[in-house]
Design an enzyme around this catalytic site. Structure first.
Site, mmCIF file in Angstrom:
data_model
loop_
_atom_site.group_PDB
_atom_site.id
_atom_site.type_symbol
_atom_site.label_atom_id
_atom_site.label_comp_id
_atom_site.label_asym_id
_atom_site.label_seq_id
_atom_site.Cartn_x
_atom_site.Cartn_y
_atom_site.Cartn_z
ATOM 1 N N THR A 49 -51.427 14.925 47.532
ATOM 2 C CA THR A 49 -51.989 13.927 46.617
ATOM 3 C C THR A 49 -52.979 13.025 47.331
ATOM 4 O OG1 THR A 49 -49.906 13.911 45.394
ATOM 5 C CG2 THR A 49 -51.404 12.077 45.019
ATOM 6 N N TYR A 112 -48.203 17.535 33.907
ATOM 7 C CA TYR A 112 -48.701 17.613 32.539
ATOM 8 C C TYR A 112 -47.879 18.546 31.649
ATOM 9 C CZ TYR A 112 -51.745 17.651 28.474
ATOM 10 O OH TYR A 112 -52.210 17.529 27.195
ATOM 11 N N TYR A 138 -41.670 18.535 46.187
ATOM 12 C CA TYR A 138 -42.227 17.177 46.144
ATOM 13 C C TYR A 138 -41.982 16.594 44.767
ATOM 14 C CZ TYR A 138 -45.865 13.508 46.341
ATOM 15 O OH TYR A 138 -46.557 12.321 46.293
ATOM 16 N N ARG A 143 -46.285 10.311 38.813
ATOM 17 C CA ARG A 143 -47.580 10.968 38.694
ATOM 18 C C ARG A 143 -47.525 12.236 37.852
ATOM 19 N NH1 ARG A 143 -51.171 8.892 43.370
ATOM 20 N NH2 ARG A 143 -52.759 10.053 42.249
ATOM 21 N N LYS A 166 -39.426 16.224 49.521
ATOM 22 C CA LYS A 166 -40.102 14.936 49.670
ATOM 23 C C LYS A 166 -39.795 14.155 48.411
ATOM 24 C CE LYS A 166 -44.642 12.704 49.822
ATOM 25 N NZ LYS A 166 -46.118 12.886 49.743
ATOM 26 N N ILE A 208 -42.947 11.711 54.676
ATOM 27 C CA ILE A 208 -44.313 12.208 54.496
ATOM 28 C C ILE A 208 -45.102 11.023 53.977
ATOM 29 C CG2 ILE A 208 -45.824 13.826 53.291
ATOM 30 C CD1 ILE A 208 -43.512 15.823 53.328
#
Length: 296
Positions: A49, A112, A138, A143, A166, A208
């Site tokens: 990201t 999405y 992740y 997000r 993560k 991370i």
């Protein structure tokens, strides 16, 4: 069955991708990588990201992964971000990264589409089946719009190639439940710089990090001091750098960290739309936080 050896232990930097005149600035990229390694970072993540992977085209994505692997040349593990909201495309990116020599893959939850938990299990398993390198899942629901539940982690932890997570959902109680359910079958990394120490206390083995773009040694030391049993020192660093951490998230990542790296002379502040450079109030806060830590 967990890998006998973790992918890395300590701090991995989610690298920014420097741009110049609309293209990736590879000389600046190399300089940043060298700064990271000389600063004692434990691993590097490319095309996450923070690396603006969402606006890298297919060629840029693959070239960036190959460039970082070649530049690092085995000095620290390189983890390639190859997640997508299209499972088949994620498999393509993952195979390419594995062939180029990535040490592991970072797979963000599909965004999405809003997959069900069963869809997450099927998608991640299909990608892991297709590759011969360990996978870090992740989870960043703020997000992507989807959260991995502890029960889902438990099912995914049974896969031989799914090695770690993560975790950036910010829910310490949920993370504790995941660790209680999964035990030693999956490694845990913090995905939030303001929660490194709390995650380590639950059995995490590192972070991370966005912060480590700016201060790789400090981020490494937050982890290292904890591992050495110096919890008070780890806490001192975690809390002492809280304002810098918060300034690097005063607007959506990676806007502030790209601005910070530009202020420090590592790259231009160029960032790709729909992201844009920070508002003046934010820039002033970032600059003040950097000055406070003697970074400007």
């Amino acid at each position: 069955m967990k890998l006998s050896k973790p992918i890395f232990k300590g701090a991995a930097t989610a690298l920014i991708t420097p741009f110049k005149d609309g293209k990736i600035d590879y000389p600046a990229f190399k300089n940043i990588i060298e700064q990271q390694i000389s600063g004692g970072i434990d691993a590097l993540v490319v095309c996450g990201t923070t690396g603006e992977s969402a606006t890298l085209n297919d060629t840029e994505h693959k070239e960036s992964v190959r460039f970082v692997i070649d530049c690092v040349n085995g000095r620290v593990p390189v983890i390639a971000g190859t997640g997508s909201n299209d499972t088949d495309y994620s498999i393509q990116l993952s195979k390419h990264a594995c062939a180029d020599g990535a040490d592991a893959l970072l797979l963000v939850t599909p965004y999405y589409n809003k997959a069900t938990q069963q869809g997450l299990i099927k998608s991640f398993s299909k990608i892991a089946d297709a590759c011969d390198k360990p996978v870090i899942l992740y989870n960043v629901p703020s997000r992507t719009g989807v959260n991995i539940k502890p029960e889902t982690y438990y099912e995914l932890s049974k896969h031989g190639n799914i090695a770690a997570v993560k975790e950036a959902n910010g829910d310490i109680s949920s993370i504790a439940q995941t660790m209680e359910m999964c035990g030693d079958s999956i490694d845990l990394y913090s995905g939030n710089d303001d929660q490194i120490l709390p995650i380590l206390s639950l059995g995490g083995i590192g972070v991370i990090s966005v912060l480590s773009n700016v201060v790789p040694k400090i981020t490494h030391d937050i982890c290292e001091e904890f591992f050495k049993g110096n919890v008070a020192k780890s806490r001192e660093l975690q809390l002492g750098y809280l304002e810098l951490i918060n300034s690097l998230f005063c607007e959506v990542n990676p806007i502030p960290v790209k601005a910070a790296m530009a202020m420090m002379g590592y790259c231009s502040e160029e960032i790709r739309l729909p992201l844009c450079t920070p508002e003046e109030k934010s820039a002033q806060r970032i600059r003040a936080a950097l000055k406070d830590k003697g970074l400007l």
